[in-house]
Design a protein around this motif. Sequence first.
Motif, PDB file in Angstrom:
ATOM      1  N   THR A  10       0.825  -1.211   0.000  1.00 40.84           N
ATOM      2  CA  THR A  10       0.000   0.000   0.000  1.00 40.84           C
ATOM      3  C   THR A  10       0.854   1.253   0.000  1.00 40.84           C
ATOM      4  OG1 THR A  10      -0.225  -0.125   2.408  1.00 40.84           O
ATOM      5  CG2 THR A  10      -1.988  -1.090   1.086  1.00 40.84           C
ATOM      6  N   ARG A  11       2.031   1.197   0.612  1.00 40.70           N
ATOM      7  CA  ARG A  11       2.952   2.342   0.564  1.00 40.70           C
ATOM      8  C   ARG A  11       3.395   2.601  -0.870  1.00 40.70           C
ATOM      9  NH1 ARG A  11       7.273   0.705   3.691  1.00 40.70           N
ATOM     10  NH2 ARG A  11       6.196   1.433   5.539  1.00 40.70           N
ATOM     11  N   THR A  12       3.684   1.551  -1.602  1.00 38.17           N
ATOM     12  CA  THR A  12       4.072   1.693  -3.003  1.00 38.17           C
ATOM     13  C   THR A  12       2.935   2.282  -3.835  1.00 38.17           C
ATOM     14  OG1 THR A  12       5.570  -0.188  -2.791  1.00 38.17           O
ATOM     15  CG2 THR A  12       4.924   0.439  -5.018  1.00 38.17           C
ATOM     16  N   ALA A  13       1.721   1.814  -3.596  1.00 34.36           N
ATOM     17  CA  ALA A  13       0.568   2.364  -4.324  1.00 34.36           C
ATOM     18  C   ALA A  13       0.388   3.844  -4.014  1.00 34.36           C
ATOM     19  CB  ALA A  13      -0.695   1.588  -3.962  1.00 34.36           C
ATOM     20  N   LEU A  14       0.586   4.221  -2.756  1.00 33.70           N
ATOM     21  CA  LEU A  14       0.456   5.627  -2.382  1.00 33.70           C
ATOM     22  C   LEU A  14       1.537   6.475  -3.039  1.00 33.70           C
ATOM     23  CD1 LEU A  14      -0.823   7.895  -0.748  1.00 33.70           C
ATOM     24  CD2 LEU A  14       0.603   7.206   1.182  1.00 33.70           C
ATOM     25  N   VAL A  15       2.755   5.990  -3.070  1.00 33.94           N
ATOM     26  CA  VAL A  15       3.845   6.747  -3.688  1.00 33.94           C
ATOM     27  C   VAL A  15       3.607   6.914  -5.189  1.00 33.94           C
ATOM     28  CG1 VAL A  15       6.306   6.639  -4.268  1.00 33.94           C
ATOM     29  CG2 VAL A  15       5.575   6.190  -1.941  1.00 33.94           C
ATOM     30  N   VAL A  16       3.166   5.862  -5.856  1.00 32.55           N
ATOM     31  CA  VAL A  16       2.948   5.937  -7.301  1.00 32.55           C
ATOM     32  C   VAL A  16       1.794   6.885  -7.626  1.00 32.55           C
ATOM     33  CG1 VAL A  16       2.194   4.609  -9.318  1.00 32.55           C
ATOM     34  CG2 VAL A  16       3.954   3.689  -7.816  1.00 32.55           C
ATOM     35  N   THR A  17       0.651   6.693  -6.985  1.00 29.55           N
ATOM     36  CA  THR A  17      -0.495   7.555  -7.288  1.00 29.55           C
ATOM     37  C   THR A  17      -0.242   8.985  -6.832  1.00 29.55           C
ATOM     38  OG1 THR A  17      -1.608   6.909  -5.236  1.00 29.55           O
ATOM     39  CG2 THR A  17      -2.175   5.689  -7.249  1.00 29.55           C
ATOM     40  N   GLY A  18       0.443   9.148  -5.710  1.00 30.50           N
ATOM     41  CA  GLY A  18       0.771  10.494  -5.246  1.00 30.50           C
ATOM     42  C   GLY A  18       1.729  11.200  -6.180  1.00 30.50           C
ATOM     43  N   SER A  19       2.674  10.462  -6.739  1.00 28.29           N
ATOM     44  CA  SER A  19       3.615  11.060  -7.689  1.00 28.29           C
ATOM     45  C   SER A  19       2.913  11.494  -8.970  1.00 28.29           C
ATOM     46  CB  SER A  19       4.724  10.066  -8.028  1.00 28.29           C
ATOM     47  OG  SER A  19       5.459   9.739  -6.878  1.00 28.29           O
ATOM     48  N   ARG A  86      -9.418  14.529 -11.043  1.00 28.14           N
ATOM     49  CA  ARG A  86      -9.719  13.096 -11.103  1.00 28.14           C
ATOM     50  C   ARG A  86      -8.545  12.243 -10.658  1.00 28.14           C
ATOM     51  NH1 ARG A  86     -13.274  12.785 -16.633  1.00 28.14           N
ATOM     52  NH2 ARG A  86     -14.975  14.052 -15.810  1.00 28.14           N
ATOM     53  N   SER A  87      -7.337  12.726 -10.822  1.00 28.27           N
ATOM     54  CA  SER A  87      -6.178  11.945 -10.372  1.00 28.27           C
ATOM     55  C   SER A  87      -6.016  11.983  -8.858  1.00 28.27           C
ATOM     56  CB  SER A  87      -4.900  12.446 -11.048  1.00 28.27           C
ATOM     57  OG  SER A  87      -4.554  13.718 -10.552  1.00 28.27           O
ATOM     58  N   ALA A  88      -6.741  12.876  -8.194  1.00 23.34           N
ATOM     59  CA  ALA A  88      -6.673  12.934  -6.733  1.00 23.34           C
ATOM     60  C   ALA A  88      -7.430  11.773  -6.096  1.00 23.34           C
ATOM     61  CB  ALA A  88      -7.230  14.264  -6.239  1.00 23.34           C
ATOM     62  N   ALA A  89      -8.454  11.254  -6.747  1.00 25.83           N
ATOM     63  CA  ALA A  89      -9.267  10.183  -6.166  1.00 25.83           C
ATOM     64  C   ALA A  89      -8.459   8.916  -5.878  1.00 25.83           C
ATOM     65  CB  ALA A  89     -10.456   9.885  -7.062  1.00 25.83           C
ATOM     66  N   PRO A  90      -7.678   8.379  -6.826  1.00 20.84           N
ATOM     67  CA  PRO A  90      -6.878   7.194  -6.497  1.00 20.84           C
ATOM     68  C   PRO A  90      -5.836   7.475  -5.412  1.00 20.84           C
ATOM     69  CG  PRO A  90      -6.934   7.518  -8.868  1.00 20.84           C
ATOM     70  CD  PRO A  90      -7.585   8.702  -8.254  1.00 20.84           C
ATOM     71  N   THR A  91      -5.334   8.690  -5.379  1.00 16.56           N
ATOM     72  CA  THR A  91      -4.363   9.041  -4.344  1.00 16.56           C
ATOM     73  C   THR A  91      -5.021   9.022  -2.970  1.00 16.56           C
ATOM     74  OG1 THR A  91      -3.179  10.399  -5.939  1.00 16.56           O
ATOM     75  CG2 THR A  91      -2.689  10.778  -3.627  1.00 16.56           C
ATOM     76  N   LEU A  92      -6.229   9.546  -2.878  1.00 11.11           N
ATOM     77  CA  LEU A  92      -6.939   9.523  -1.602  1.00 11.11           C
ATOM     78  C   LEU A  92      -7.273   8.098  -1.169  1.00 11.11           C
ATOM     79  CD1 LEU A  92      -9.340  12.567  -2.033  1.00 11.11           C
ATOM     80  CD2 LEU A  92      -7.347  12.395  -0.555  1.00 11.11           C
ATOM     81  N   ALA A  97      -6.019   3.549   2.421  1.00 14.49           N
ATOM     82  CA  ALA A  97      -5.577   2.158   2.530  1.00 14.49           C
ATOM     83  C   ALA A  97      -4.257   2.057   3.289  1.00 14.49           C
ATOM     84  CB  ALA A  97      -5.440   1.537   1.141  1.00 14.49           C
ATOM     85  N   PHE A  98      -3.341   2.970   3.020  1.00 11.40           N
ATOM     86  CA  PHE A  98      -2.067   2.955   3.737  1.00 11.40           C
ATOM     87  C   PHE A  98      -2.273   3.236   5.218  1.00 11.40           C
ATOM     88  CE2 PHE A  98       1.630   5.256   5.407  1.00 11.40           C
ATOM     89  CZ  PHE A  98       2.573   4.256   5.299  1.00 11.40           C
ATOM     90  N   ALA A  99      -3.121   4.198   5.540  1.00 12.96           N
ATOM     91  CA  ALA A  99      -3.380   4.512   6.952  1.00 12.96           C
ATOM     92  C   ALA A  99      -4.002   3.313   7.671  1.00 12.96           C
ATOM     93  CB  ALA A  99      -4.286   5.736   7.047  1.00 12.96           C
ATOM     94  N   LEU A 100      -4.930   2.631   7.018  1.00  7.98           N
ATOM     95  CA  LEU A 100      -5.540   1.453   7.632  1.00  7.98           C
ATOM     96  C   LEU A 100      -4.535   0.312   7.798  1.00  7.98           C
ATOM     97  CD1 LEU A 100      -9.016   1.417   5.878  1.00  7.98           C
ATOM     98  CD2 LEU A 100      -8.514   2.000   8.259  1.00  7.98           C
TER      99      LEU A 100
END
Length: 138
Positions: A10-19, A86-92, A97-100
């Motif tokens: 989930t950290r990787t998903a957050l970094v990718v979508t956040g980037s 719209r790209s903010a939604a996957p980041t959120l 998910a990362f916080a959980l």
Amino acid sequence: MSRAEKLNRTRTALVVTGSVFATLYALVGWKLLAGPSSACSTGGGWGEHAPTTVAHSFFPPQATCRYTSGTTSLLTPEWPASLTARSAAPTLVAAVAFALAWRRRRAERRTADAAGPADTAGPADTARRGAADTTPRP
């Protein structure tokens, strides 16, 4: 899959979508980030007849420019601003998910610490100890 692996995933998903979100936001809203009140007049040799920024918003990054002739226009077209929003939604979703996952792993560690050090050893701990200690762990 262990909690640590889930947390790393989930950290990787957050970094990718956040980037992706940060890159899109920087590309679309760089003029607003430089100075929202003068966003419309940056980058041009306007002289005394520079356009003024009537209204601006940081999310989505958009501004309305008024020219000396009285006409108004948007600083950026609507589709890049919409794409940024719209790209903010996957980041959120990835952030939640990362916080959980982080919270679950922290709770699991707390319960394991309360149970005692003998119950917390896993495959990674056995590998760190080496082959000398081969007692089976539940």
